[in-house]
Design a protein around this motif. Sequence first.
Motif, PDB file in Angstrom:
ATOM      1  N   ALA A 180       0.832  -1.211   0.000  1.00 24.74           N
ATOM      2  CA  ALA A 180       0.000   0.000   0.000  1.00 24.74           C
ATOM      3  C   ALA A 180       0.864   1.257   0.000  1.00 24.74           C
ATOM      4  CB  ALA A 180      -0.945  -0.006   1.195  1.00 24.74           C
ATOM      5  N   ASP A 181       1.959   1.250   0.771  1.00 25.89           N
ATOM      6  CA  ASP A 181       2.859   2.402   0.789  1.00 25.89           C
ATOM      7  C   ASP A 181       3.503   2.607  -0.582  1.00 25.89           C
ATOM      8  OD1 ASP A 181       2.274   2.892   3.435  1.00 25.89           O
ATOM      9  OD2 ASP A 181       4.200   2.155   4.201  1.00 25.89           O
ATOM     10  N   PHE A 182       3.927   1.515  -1.219  1.00 21.63           N
ATOM     11  CA  PHE A 182       4.491   1.623  -2.571  1.00 21.63           C
ATOM     12  C   PHE A 182       3.460   2.199  -3.534  1.00 21.63           C
ATOM     13  CE2 PHE A 182       4.569  -0.584  -6.743  1.00 21.63           C
ATOM     14  CZ  PHE A 182       5.539   0.231  -7.338  1.00 21.63           C
ATOM     15  N   GLN A 183       2.275   1.646  -3.534  1.00 27.37           N
ATOM     16  CA  GLN A 183       1.243   2.104  -4.468  1.00 27.37           C
ATOM     17  C   GLN A 183       0.905   3.571  -4.255  1.00 27.37           C
ATOM     18  OE1 GLN A 183      -1.635  -0.969  -3.577  1.00 27.37           O
ATOM     19  NE2 GLN A 183      -1.013  -2.198  -5.346  1.00 27.37           N
ATOM     20  N   ALA A 184       0.836   3.994  -3.010  1.00 28.63           N
ATOM     21  CA  ALA A 184       0.525   5.395  -2.704  1.00 28.63           C
ATOM     22  C   ALA A 184       1.641   6.324  -3.169  1.00 28.63           C
ATOM     23  CB  ALA A 184       0.279   5.568  -1.204  1.00 28.63           C
ATOM     24  N   ALA A 185       2.894   5.864  -3.096  1.00 24.37           N
ATOM     25  CA  ALA A 185       4.025   6.683  -3.529  1.00 24.37           C
ATOM     26  C   ALA A 185       4.163   6.686  -5.052  1.00 24.37           C
ATOM     27  CB  ALA A 185       5.311   6.171  -2.890  1.00 24.37           C
ATOM     28  N   PHE A 186       3.880   5.553  -5.681  1.00 22.11           N
ATOM     29  CA  PHE A 186       4.076   5.407  -7.122  1.00 22.11           C
ATOM     30  C   PHE A 186       2.952   6.044  -7.947  1.00 22.11           C
ATOM     31  CE2 PHE A 186       3.513   2.840 -11.049  1.00 22.11           C
ATOM     32  CZ  PHE A 186       4.710   3.163 -11.674  1.00 22.11           C
ATOM     33  N   ALA A 187       1.719   5.812  -7.554  1.00 20.36           N
ATOM     34  CA  ALA A 187       0.560   6.206  -8.366  1.00 20.36           C
ATOM     35  C   ALA A 187       0.573   7.669  -8.819  1.00 20.36           C
ATOM     36  CB  ALA A 187      -0.738   5.885  -7.638  1.00 20.36           C
ATOM     37  N   PRO A 188       0.847   8.631  -7.955  1.00 18.82           N
ATOM     38  CA  PRO A 188       0.811  10.026  -8.406  1.00 18.82           C
ATOM     39  C   PRO A 188       1.922  10.381  -9.401  1.00 18.82           C
ATOM     40  CG  PRO A 188       0.801   9.918  -5.994  1.00 18.82           C
ATOM     41  CD  PRO A 188       1.071   8.537  -6.514  1.00 18.82           C
ATOM     42  N   HIS A 189       2.965   9.547  -9.468  1.00 20.61           N
ATOM     43  CA  HIS A 189       4.127   9.837 -10.311  1.00 20.61           C
ATOM     44  C   HIS A 189       4.320   8.806 -11.411  1.00 20.61           C
ATOM     45  CE1 HIS A 189       5.186  12.789  -7.290  1.00 20.61           C
ATOM     46  NE2 HIS A 189       4.956  11.859  -6.381  1.00 20.61           N
ATOM     47  N   ALA A 190       3.381   7.874 -11.546  1.00 20.72           N
ATOM     48  CA  ALA A 190       3.541   6.757 -12.483  1.00 20.72           C
ATOM     49  C   ALA A 190       3.822   7.228 -13.901  1.00 20.72           C
ATOM     50  CB  ALA A 190       2.300   5.860 -12.453  1.00 20.72           C
ATOM     51  N   GLN A 191       3.063   8.173 -14.391  1.00 19.94           N
ATOM     52  CA  GLN A 191       3.250   8.629 -15.774  1.00 19.94           C
ATOM     53  C   GLN A 191       4.639   9.230 -15.962  1.00 19.94           C
ATOM     54  OE1 GLN A 191       0.247  11.221 -17.343  1.00 19.94           O
ATOM     55  NE2 GLN A 191       1.247  11.389 -19.330  1.00 19.94           N
ATOM     56  N   GLU A 192       5.072  10.066 -15.037  1.00 20.95           N
ATOM     57  CA  GLU A 192       6.400  10.690 -15.131  1.00 20.95           C
ATOM     58  C   GLU A 192       7.505   9.637 -15.126  1.00 20.95           C
ATOM     59  OE1 GLU A 192       9.153  13.893 -12.659  1.00 20.95           O
ATOM     60  OE2 GLU A 192       7.453  12.948 -11.659  1.00 20.95           O
ATOM     61  N   ILE A 193       7.400   8.659 -14.248  1.00 17.14           N
ATOM     62  CA  ILE A 193       8.415   7.616 -14.137  1.00 17.14           C
ATOM     63  C   ILE A 193       8.422   6.736 -15.383  1.00 17.14           C
ATOM     64  CG2 ILE A 193       9.069   5.531 -12.858  1.00 17.14           C
ATOM     65  CD1 ILE A 193       8.031   7.021 -10.304  1.00 17.14           C
ATOM     66  N   LEU A 194       7.263   6.290 -15.803  1.00 14.67           N
ATOM     67  CA  LEU A 194       7.179   5.366 -16.937  1.00 14.67           C
ATOM     68  C   LEU A 194       7.554   6.019 -18.264  1.00 14.67           C
ATOM     69  CD1 LEU A 194       3.951   3.409 -15.921  1.00 14.67           C
ATOM     70  CD2 LEU A 194       6.344   2.697 -15.646  1.00 14.67           C
ATOM     71  N   THR A 195       7.189   7.271 -18.455  1.00 10.48           N
ATOM     72  CA  THR A 195       7.538   7.931 -19.725  1.00 10.48           C
ATOM     73  C   THR A 195       9.010   8.306 -19.783  1.00 10.48           C
ATOM     74  OG1 THR A 195       6.832  10.101 -18.910  1.00 10.48           O
ATOM     75  CG2 THR A 195       5.207   8.802 -20.154  1.00 10.48           C
ATOM     76  N   ASP A 196       9.710   8.232 -18.664  1.00 12.60           N
ATOM     77  CA  ASP A 196      11.146   8.501 -18.649  1.00 12.60           C
ATOM     78  C   ASP A 196      11.963   7.303 -19.127  1.00 12.60           C
ATOM     79  OD1 ASP A 196      13.133  10.538 -17.973  1.00 12.60           O
ATOM     80  OD2 ASP A 196      13.799   9.133 -16.431  1.00 12.60           O
ATOM     81  N   ILE A 197      11.412   6.108 -19.054  1.00 11.54           N
ATOM     82  CA  ILE A 197      12.152   4.883 -19.383  1.00 11.54           C
ATOM     83  C   ILE A 197      12.786   4.923 -20.773  1.00 11.54           C
ATOM     84  CG2 ILE A 197      11.949   2.376 -19.725  1.00 11.54           C
ATOM     85  CD1 ILE A 197       9.907   2.397 -17.389  1.00 11.54           C
ATOM     86  N   PRO A 198      12.080   5.311 -21.830  1.00 14.33           N
ATOM     87  CA  PRO A 198      12.711   5.322 -23.162  1.00 14.33           C
ATOM     88  C   PRO A 198      13.887   6.287 -23.291  1.00 14.33           C
ATOM     89  CG  PRO A 198      10.323   5.438 -23.367  1.00 14.33           C
ATOM     90  CD  PRO A 198      10.649   5.610 -21.912  1.00 14.33           C
ATOM     91  N   LYS A 199      14.038   7.185 -22.348  1.00 15.13           N
ATOM     92  CA  LYS A 199      15.167   8.122 -22.398  1.00 15.13           C
ATOM     93  C   LYS A 199      16.491   7.436 -22.059  1.00 15.13           C
ATOM     94  CE  LYS A 199      12.345  12.152 -21.304  1.00 15.13           C
ATOM     95  NZ  LYS A 199      12.039  13.154 -20.286  1.00 15.13           N
ATOM     96  N   TYR A 200      16.441   6.297 -21.376  1.00 15.46           N
ATOM     97  CA  TYR A 200      17.690   5.622 -21.008  1.00 15.46           C
ATOM     98  C   TYR A 200      17.801   4.181 -21.478  1.00 15.46           C
ATOM     99  CZ  TYR A 200      15.044   3.727 -17.048  1.00 15.46           C
ATOM    100  OH  TYR A 200      14.102   3.098 -16.268  1.00 15.46           O
ATOM    101  N   THR A 201      16.718   3.577 -21.946  1.00 14.35           N
ATOM    102  CA  THR A 201      16.833   2.185 -22.383  1.00 14.35           C
ATOM    103  C   THR A 201      15.792   1.821 -23.432  1.00 14.35           C
ATOM    104  OG1 THR A 201      17.071  -0.112 -21.643  1.00 14.35           O
ATOM    105  CG2 THR A 201      15.337   1.198 -20.577  1.00 14.35           C
ATOM    106  N   SER A 202      16.154   0.816 -24.220  1.00 10.87           N
ATOM    107  CA  SER A 202      15.215   0.217 -25.170  1.00 10.87           C
ATOM    108  C   SER A 202      14.655  -1.092 -24.608  1.00 10.87           C
ATOM    109  CB  SER A 202      15.930  -0.044 -26.503  1.00 10.87           C
ATOM    110  OG  SER A 202      17.061  -0.896 -26.304  1.00 10.87           O
ATOM    111  N   ILE A 203      15.028  -1.429 -23.384  1.00  9.39           N
ATOM    112  CA  ILE A 203      14.611  -2.674 -22.734  1.00  9.39           C
ATOM    113  C   ILE A 203      13.316  -2.433 -21.952  1.00  9.39           C
ATOM    114  CG2 ILE A 203      15.238  -4.432 -21.036  1.00  9.39           C
ATOM    115  CD1 ILE A 203      18.202  -3.635 -21.599  1.00  9.39           C
ATOM    116  N   GLU A 204      12.359  -3.330 -22.128  1.00 11.24           N
ATOM    117  CA  GLU A 204      11.139  -3.263 -21.323  1.00 11.24           C
ATOM    118  C   GLU A 204      11.415  -3.895 -19.959  1.00 11.24           C
ATOM    119  OE1 GLU A 204       6.487  -4.743 -21.299  1.00 11.24           O
ATOM    120  OE2 GLU A 204       7.618  -4.817 -23.166  1.00 11.24           O
ATOM    121  N   PRO A 205      11.290  -3.129 -18.883  1.00 12.25           N
ATOM    122  CA  PRO A 205      11.605  -3.686 -17.566  1.00 12.25           C
ATOM    123  C   PRO A 205      10.555  -4.673 -17.084  1.00 12.25           C
ATOM    124  CG  PRO A 205      10.832  -1.440 -17.351  1.00 12.25           C
ATOM    125  CD  PRO A 205      10.925  -1.732 -18.814  1.00 12.25           C
ATOM    126  N   VAL A 206      11.014  -5.574 -16.217  1.00  6.43           N
ATOM    127  CA  VAL A 206      10.148  -6.544 -15.540  1.00  6.43           C
ATOM    128  C   VAL A 206      10.085  -6.114 -14.083  1.00  6.43           C
ATOM    129  CG1 VAL A 206       9.913  -8.967 -14.846  1.00  6.43           C
ATOM    130  CG2 VAL A 206      10.876  -8.396 -17.094  1.00  6.43           C
TER     131      VAL A 206
END
Length: 103
Positions: free
Chosen positions: A69-95
Amino acid sequence: MIRVSVLYPHKEGARFDWAYYLGMHMPMTARAFGAAVKATSVEQGIGGGAPGAPAPYVAIASFIFDSVADFQAAFAPHAQEILTDIPKYTSIEPVVQISEIKM
């Protein structure tokens, strides 16, 4: 306690920009998660189990939280920012794996 592991599988020809990941992406996630994240680590794969074998993962990031629950509460408001940053540093889809820490 739980661990959120973000694993980047080794893929031939894939791109992973360590400078961006360590200098921009990880500090951004630390700011986003704030006090909810208890510890963070980043590992660079250097080899597999057999001598000379490649590492199964290029990188593994781990985040420790008190609860899912603590993770979800911390991640949810920033999910879009975090996820859209991924292509800036890798072509690998994370697991992503969420684990309960037993020891």
